[in-house]
Design a protein around this motif. Sequence first.
Motif, PDB file in Angstrom:
ATOM      1  N   ILE A 162       0.866  -1.180   0.000  1.00  8.84           N
ATOM      2  CA  ILE A 162       0.000   0.000   0.000  1.00  8.84           C
ATOM      3  C   ILE A 162       0.900   1.226   0.000  1.00  8.84           C
ATOM      4  O   ILE A 162       1.793   1.351   0.833  1.00  8.84           O
ATOM      5  N   THR A 163       0.676   2.128  -0.931  1.00  8.34           N
ATOM      6  CA  THR A 163       1.514   3.318  -0.993  1.00  8.34           C
ATOM      7  C   THR A 163       0.670   4.574  -0.822  1.00  8.34           C
ATOM      8  O   THR A 163      -0.314   4.776  -1.525  1.00  8.34           O
ATOM      9  N   VAL A 164       1.048   5.387   0.136  1.00  7.06           N
ATOM     10  CA  VAL A 164       0.438   6.700   0.337  1.00  7.06           C
ATOM     11  C   VAL A 164       1.551   7.682   0.687  1.00  7.06           C
ATOM     12  O   VAL A 164       2.613   7.278   1.148  1.00  7.06           O
ATOM     13  N   PRO A 165       1.333   8.979   0.486  1.00  3.21           N
ATOM     14  CA  PRO A 165       2.338   9.961   0.889  1.00  3.21           C
ATOM     15  C   PRO A 165       2.525   9.928   2.409  1.00  3.21           C
ATOM     16  O   PRO A 165       1.599   9.613   3.151  1.00  3.21           O
ATOM     17  N   THR A 166       3.712  10.232   2.859  1.00  3.30           N
ATOM     18  CA  THR A 166       3.956  10.304   4.293  1.00  3.30           C
ATOM     19  C   THR A 166       3.335  11.575   4.861  1.00  3.30           C
ATOM     20  O   THR A 166       2.998  12.507   4.127  1.00  3.30           O
ATOM     21  N   GLY A 167       3.202  11.615   6.188  1.00  2.00           N
ATOM     22  CA  GLY A 167       2.673  12.793   6.853  1.00  2.00           C
ATOM     23  C   GLY A 167       1.268  12.571   7.373  1.00  2.00           C
ATOM     24  O   GLY A 167       0.642  11.548   7.113  1.00  2.00           O
ATOM     25  N   PRO A 168       0.758  13.540   8.137  1.00  3.17           N
ATOM     26  CA  PRO A 168      -0.588  13.415   8.687  1.00  3.17           C
ATOM     27  C   PRO A 168      -1.637  13.498   7.593  1.00  3.17           C
ATOM     28  O   PRO A 168      -1.504  14.291   6.658  1.00  3.17           O
TER      29      PRO A 168
END
Length: 206
Positions: A48-54
């Motif tokens: 699963i790939t998502v941008p880092t951060g809140p």
Amino acid sequence: MTDMSVIHLTDEARQIVGAAFEGDPACRDVIVLPGKWDESEGLIDLFITVPTGPAVHPTGAWMPQRQDVVELVRRVINARSRRWDHARLRPHALPEDWWTPVRNEYEFLRAGAEFASGWIDLLIGMSGWLNEHYDGHWTTSQTKEKFGGLRVYSDRGDERSEEIITAAEWLSEFLCEDCGAPGRLRKRGGWYRTVCDAHAQEGGFE
């Protein structure tokens, strides 16, 4: 059978992640790819790939770190896969005392379960992750459903443990409390529950 199980569980992960990040503009192109099936460990290495951060909610509401959500989804799907019925493409039925083995495995889970068994995989995923940070100096005092979501009350340990618990509470609003399938928070009169489409219809929730 195993190939179909991997496809089905990956699709569940995709639905959960998609719903969880629906309002986050940075996550419009989330990629969820199948992992591999291990006979002793279930579905592992789910990609699963998502941008880092809140995560960012359009209304400004609090959301946990994106990577925490992704890690917890992986753990939930892995826990779900370990009791998977390949013929029916759903988890095997749980025994009446489903909570007892989970509580016995994790020292800090001292409270009973005041919620339906659909959140068992979420509790296992959360507890396994917490166990990696557990210092032996805190316990839960209550685990319950409140306003349709999971609430875990404890004399929490370090900041990381608190982040894991709050991420699990947040993710509970995307998992059916009755069966653990992808769901959403719904309402019937003044009563809120997080349920899938089938259990929403069964319970009369909007």
